[in-house]
Design an enzyme around this catalytic site. Structure first.
Site, mmCIF file in Angstrom:
data_model
loop_
_atom_site.group_PDB
_atom_site.id
_atom_site.type_symbol
_atom_site.label_atom_id
_atom_site.label_comp_id
_atom_site.label_asym_id
_atom_site.label_seq_id
_atom_site.Cartn_x
_atom_site.Cartn_y
_atom_site.Cartn_z
ATOM 1 C CB CYS A 146 64.509 -89.305 -0.728
ATOM 2 S SG CYS A 146 65.217 -89.732 0.855
ATOM 3 C CB CYS A 173 83.070 -124.899 3.352
ATOM 4 S SG CYS A 173 84.235 -123.627 2.854
#
Ligand SMILES: [Zn+2]
Length: 322
Positions: A146, A173
């Protein structure tokens, strides 16, 4: 383990001995120095350090790898060692990424002081990963690692585990920056996204207001045997105009600023060195050099924009500066 809400986790990212070399960022190093084994840990954000160094636990269901199914290798965020293969990942519904096997020899098990659970650490650098459980009968191996997403980084399958470099640049951009960098030799992938701001999980619309603090940016994964951080950095400084303030070409706004987000001190030094070279040539450099913070991939329709649309950038072009 304490459960904390993740405020600002970062992007950000030993083993079979062949991997050891790889793992570290050979940003900007020559082929010669590449062969030297140099132990180097990545810088960690506060949130990363809380989990990785202080054995904290990220909140369930929010980690970026909890649900991911992409093929590749999960590596240690702190040192880059390959830890888990995507083929050993399974859906446990526990809220954290779960694996029923590790890459042999890479994960160390340590019984918690209370004798109840077993902690798992990166065997190379001691980074806290999470806990391992047995006897739950969730898979045939009957094991569940986990793992906190924040303790991991991911290397897509097309690149050999551990052997990669990463760079984050903002220069107007992101469609245009991505277009040029994606075509550079040695580049594995370029992801358009947002970074450098305050807002978590920003949308394009939010970033466009200029109020989130984020810049449109690209995250590059590259093969350090074929290129270097410095090669990519120089290209970046030649495909946008690093002297423009508050805009890039026709795109106006702070989100289009020029910024280098370094992932370790080597990258920072290379960035400052190369910007000084440009300054010595008389350029009034606007590019800032900033420690990387969390990188949020942009919406799918922004990825590979120019390639998908068969167009060429209106906002970026190559200019030789070095
Ligand atoms: Zn490690």
């Amino acid at each position: 383990m304490f459960v904390i809400p993740l405020i600002n986790p970062d992007i950000t990212m030993n083993t079979r001995f062949t991997l050891i070399i790889l793992i570290f960022y050979f940003a900007g190093m020559s082929e010669e120095s590449y062969s030297q084994e140099k132990l180097r840990y990545y810088d960690l954000t506060k949130a990363e350090s809380y989990v990785i160094n202080n054995k904290g636990t990220e909140s369930p269901y929010i980690g970026k790898f909890t649900k991911s199914k992409e093929k590749g290798t999960y590596v240690c965020k702190k040192c880059g060692a390959a830890l888990y293969s995507s083929s050993d990942k399974f859906e446990s519904e526990c809220g954290w990424p779960s694996f029923d096997n590790e890459i042999k020899g890479t994960v160390k098990r340590i019984p918690d002081a209370d004798g109840m659970r077993t902690e798992i650490e990166c065997a190379n650098c001691g980074a806290h990963l999470g806990h391992v459980f047995t006897g739950e009968r969730l898979t045939s191996k009957n094991v569940r690692h986990c793992v906190n997403s924040i303790s991991l980084d991911f290397v897509p399958a097309q690149l050999e585990a551990g052997r990669y470099g990463m760079a984050i640049f903002a220069g107007g951009c992101f469609w245009g920056v991505e277009y040029f960098l994606q075509k550079a030799p040695g580049v594995i992938s370029v992801t358009s996204g947002y970074t450098g701001g305050e807002v978590k999980n920003p949308t394009y619309r939010e970033v466009c207001t200029g109020n989130t603090g984020h810049a449109e940016a690209v995250k590059i994964v590259y093969d350090p045997q074929k290129t270097s951080y410095e090669n990519l950095l120089k290209l970046f400084l030649e495909i946008h105009d690093p002297t423009q303030v508050g805009h890039q070409g026709p795109d106006i706004g702070d989100q289009y600023r020029s910024e280098i987000f370094y992932l370790n001190e080597d990258q920072r030094n290379i960035a400052e060195k190369d910007l000084n070279i440009l300054k010595s040539k008389g350029l009034k450099i606007a590019t800032s050099v900033t420690k990387a913070s969390e990188f949020y991939p942009a919406e799918e329709y922004h990825q590979d924009y120019y390639f998908n649309n068969g167009k060429v950038p209106y906002c970026h072009a190559y200019t030789k500066r070095f």
